[in-house]
Structures are given as C-alpha cells and as structure tokens.
Design a protein around this motif. Structure first.
Motif, PDB file in Angstrom:
ATOM      1  N   TYR A  21       0.056  -4.622   4.956  1.00  0.00           N
ATOM      2  CA  TYR A  21      -0.492  -3.766   5.156  1.00  0.00           C
ATOM      3  C   TYR A  21      -0.288  -2.405   6.729  1.00  0.00           C
ATOM      4  N   TYR A  26      -2.144   1.174   7.452  1.00  0.00           N
ATOM      5  CA  TYR A  26      -3.265   0.661   8.336  1.00  0.00           C
ATOM      6  C   TYR A  26      -3.780   0.067   9.015  1.00  0.00           C
ATOM      7  N   PHE A 199      -2.889  -6.498  -2.362  1.00  0.00           N
ATOM      8  CA  PHE A 199      -2.753  -5.426  -2.469  1.00  0.00           C
ATOM      9  C   PHE A 199      -3.328  -4.900  -3.339  1.00  0.00           C
TER      10      PHE A 199
END
Length: 240
Positions: A21, A26, A199
């Motif tokens: 991530y 993110y 994911f």
C-alpha cells in the motif's frame, strides 16, 4: 491520498500489505507491538506507526484515540498455537489464542469503526481453517470461525453506514508463524503474493477473499459434503 490502517504490520502478511500500500501511494498507519520492526517501516514515505499490544484494551483505546478518518482498515494481527494433547486440554493456551485472534478485534473495532468513512472498507483476517475442523486446531480454528461469524454479521449491520466488510481467508502463507509448523503445508505461497491477492480483492469490493483458489475451493467442497466424509479423511491423515 487514501488512508489505510493495518494491524500486525511488523511481519508476515501485515508487513507485506504495508509495503504494497505504501508503494501504491496510500497514507499507511502501521500498527504493531514490535517497536524495532515498526521503526524500520516508519522511515518509509507516507508511513506512520502506532505501537501497542492489541490484547491490552487500555493500550488499544489510547493508541487509537486520535485516529484521523480512514478509507480502509485491515485487522490482520493474530497468532497460532496448537492443542497437542486434547485429553489434557490447555485452557491457558486456548484463552491466549481466542483473546489475540478474536477478543482483541473487539477492542480495535470499538476504536476504528467510528473513523471509517462512508464508502470505506473493513477487512478482518480469518483463515481457511475455519471451513473444516483440523487436528490440534481447537483454539486457532475456533478463533477464526468466530472471526468469520463476526465479519458476516458486521457486513449486514454496517450496510446502513456504507461500510463494506470483507473476510480474508488465506490458505498456507509463509510467515514467521507458519515457519514453526512441522507438518506439510500444501500450496504454500509468499506473504507478498498473499498481499497482492488481498489488495486486488479489496479493489474489487469482494465480501470474501480466499486464496490460493485451488486449495480453498477444495476445502469448501469438502465442507459442503456430509461431516462423516471429512471425518473419515482427516482421521486417516492423522493416523498415517
């Protein structure tokens, strides 16, 4: 930039998820109790860390008290211990596993659910072991069966809040926990591969993410059959 919180972020699937991530830009909040491992992750761009023991209610509530709004929460942390002698049942071991894998989720949910945005996602780490009973897995299997029920009920009750709930049921994944196993682990995959499955599954809005498919579908098929079929097969496996 979307913001994600991940527990159990210092090793195994949790660490692989943090790194994935982070690479996807993110804003990652990595949670764990290994301060040194957290410090190594915390030097990465867009990664902040929270150090606490998730089995300690007061620590959890204090650490998560000032969370910002969250787009995704993955409650991944957990443990695995086996009951090696069912006749001489280890109640303390059972309590440890249930507390870490199930009760601690309640502490986390109390703090994170009010912070998840409308349209956000909550993912709970279950296990494909919850599909069928396995030898020595009285504690681990029971805890993950509880996680599965919890995820399914939350999925119904959080519809009105526009929070999507996903249950993650991995097969065997190479982690520090599974490295301790002394038995065969068919279709073992890496933590990085597991993180990739998770994911992609969350991007698609799946209610259940299970992998690898051949392994988990095989277990699901046995779970659909009468109980005596799996009982016969598992007993023969144990007695080999």
């Amino acid at each position: 930039m979307k913001r994600i919180l991940i527990t159990g972020a210092t090793s195994g699937i949790g660490k692989a998820l943090c790194l994935l991530y982070q690479r996807r830009n993110y804003d990652v909040i990595a949670c764990g109790r290994n301060q040194q491992a957290l410090a190594e992750i915390g030097v990465l761009k867009n990664v902040s860390t929270l150090n606490f023991d998730l089995t300690d209610r007061e620590q959890v509530i204090e650490a998560l008290a000032t969370l910002p709004e969250l787009d995704v929460v993955i409650l991944n942390a957990g443990s695995c211990e086996y009951i090696n002698d069912a006749k001489n049942f280890d109640g303390d071991l059972f309590a440890r596993v249930i507390t870490t894998n199930l009760i601690a989720l309640g502490y986390c949910l109390q703090s994170v659910l009010p912070k998840i945005k409308k349209g956000g996602q909550l993912a709970l780490m279950g296990s494909s072991a919850s599909y069928l009973p396995f030898s020595r897995a009285e504690a681990y299997g029971a805890s993950k069966a509880g996680v599965a029920y919890l995820a399914k009920t939350l999925a119904m009750d959080l519809v009105k809040d526009e929070i999507h709930v996903c249950l993650i049921n991995p097969g065997f994944v190479k982690t520090p926990l599974t490295d301790k196993n002394t038995f065969s682990m068919p279709m073992l995959i890496s933590s990085d591969k597991a993180a990739d499955y998770i994911f992609k599954g969350l991007l698609k809005g799946k209610r259940e993410i299970h992998f690898p498919a051949v392994f988990t579908f095989t277990l699901k098929i046995f779970a659909w059959l009468p109980d005596f079929v799996w009982s016969f097969i598992s007993t023969r496996m144990i007695n080999k």
